[in-house]
Scaffold this motif. Structure first.
Motif, PDB file in Angstrom:
ATOM      1  N   ARG A  13       0.836  -1.199   0.000  1.00 11.31           N
ATOM      2  CA  ARG A  13       0.000   0.000   0.000  1.00 11.31           C
ATOM      3  C   ARG A  13       0.876   1.256   0.000  1.00 11.31           C
ATOM      4  N   ILE A  14       0.629   2.101  -0.976  1.00  9.61           N
ATOM      5  CA  ILE A  14       1.376   3.350  -1.108  1.00  9.61           C
ATOM      6  C   ILE A  14       1.005   4.294   0.040  1.00  9.61           C
ATOM      7  N   PRO A  30      -0.004   7.527   2.191  1.00 13.13           N
ATOM      8  CA  PRO A  30      -1.002   8.546   1.836  1.00 13.13           C
ATOM      9  C   PRO A  30      -0.419   9.864   1.334  1.00 13.13           C
ATOM     10  N   LYS A  52      -0.014   9.604  -2.376  1.00 15.34           N
ATOM     11  CA  LYS A  52      -1.282   9.598  -3.117  1.00 15.34           C
ATOM     12  C   LYS A  52      -2.015  10.936  -3.002  1.00 15.34           C
ATOM     13  N   PHE A  53      -1.853  11.599  -1.858  1.00 17.97           N
ATOM     14  CA  PHE A  53      -2.519  12.880  -1.618  1.00 17.97           C
ATOM     15  C   PHE A  53      -1.455  13.928  -1.277  1.00 17.97           C
TER      16      PHE A  53
END
Length: 171
Positions: free
Chosen positions: A83-84, A86, A89-90
């Motif tokens: 899982r990348i 956060p 991703k944001f």
């Protein structure tokens, strides 16, 4: 159901990371997050295992077994889930430059904090509330700092807690 969980996860992340932002928390959260670091865990284990008190030495032994067990599980899950983080991703998240590895799920700092916190709670019940609150603050700090989703922290709570409980029952 999975989409709902993802949506709640992102909403909670953004609320904690952006809406709760203040100068006081900006200053203390990097220190709080350190309480789940590998360095802190090593120092905690060495200090407790070297104690003259049999009870504290036993705590160090239980905590070390829990940290090793939960750390192995966490490492495995990180490689399986990939899982990348956060903040990647944001990019609009407020982040502090702190050391992180490649993947986000589960939170290794939270796992370690709960391995120690639950070990303390089981060994010294009078310190249970304090040790669990401190471990919880480590988890909160990871979301506040933008390096984990709330579900990463939740998984860390479960892995760390179960590892400590299992070690407590086995040893």
């Amino acid at each position: 159901m999975i989409e709902l969980i993802k949506k709640v996860d992102i909403t909670l992340l953004q609320f904690i990371n952006k809406k709760l932002r203040c100068k006081f928390l900006d200053k203390i959260m990097p220190y709080v997050t350190f309480l789940g670091s590998a360095t802190f865990c090593m120092v905690f284990v060495v200090m407790t295992v070297m104690s003259k008190s049999k009870e504290i030495k036993n705590l160090g032994f239980l905590a070390s077994l829990s940290i090793i067990t939960s750390g192995g599980i966490t490492h495995f899950l990180k490689r399986v889930k990939n899982r990348i983080r956060p903040y990647i991703k944001f990019p609009t998240l407020n982040i502090k430059k702190i050391g992180v590895d490649d993947y986000s799920f589960p939170s290794g700092h939270t796992t370690a904090a709960f391995s120690i916190g639950v070990s303390i709670a089981l060994s010294f019940t009078g310190l249970a509330v304090v040790s669990i609150v401190i471990a919880s603050l480590v988890g909160f700090s990871r979301v506040y700092l933008g390096v984990h989703y709330p579900t990463d922290v939740g998984a860390g709570v479960v892995v760390g807690t179960l590892s400590a409980l299992c070690m407590h029952m086995i040893v």
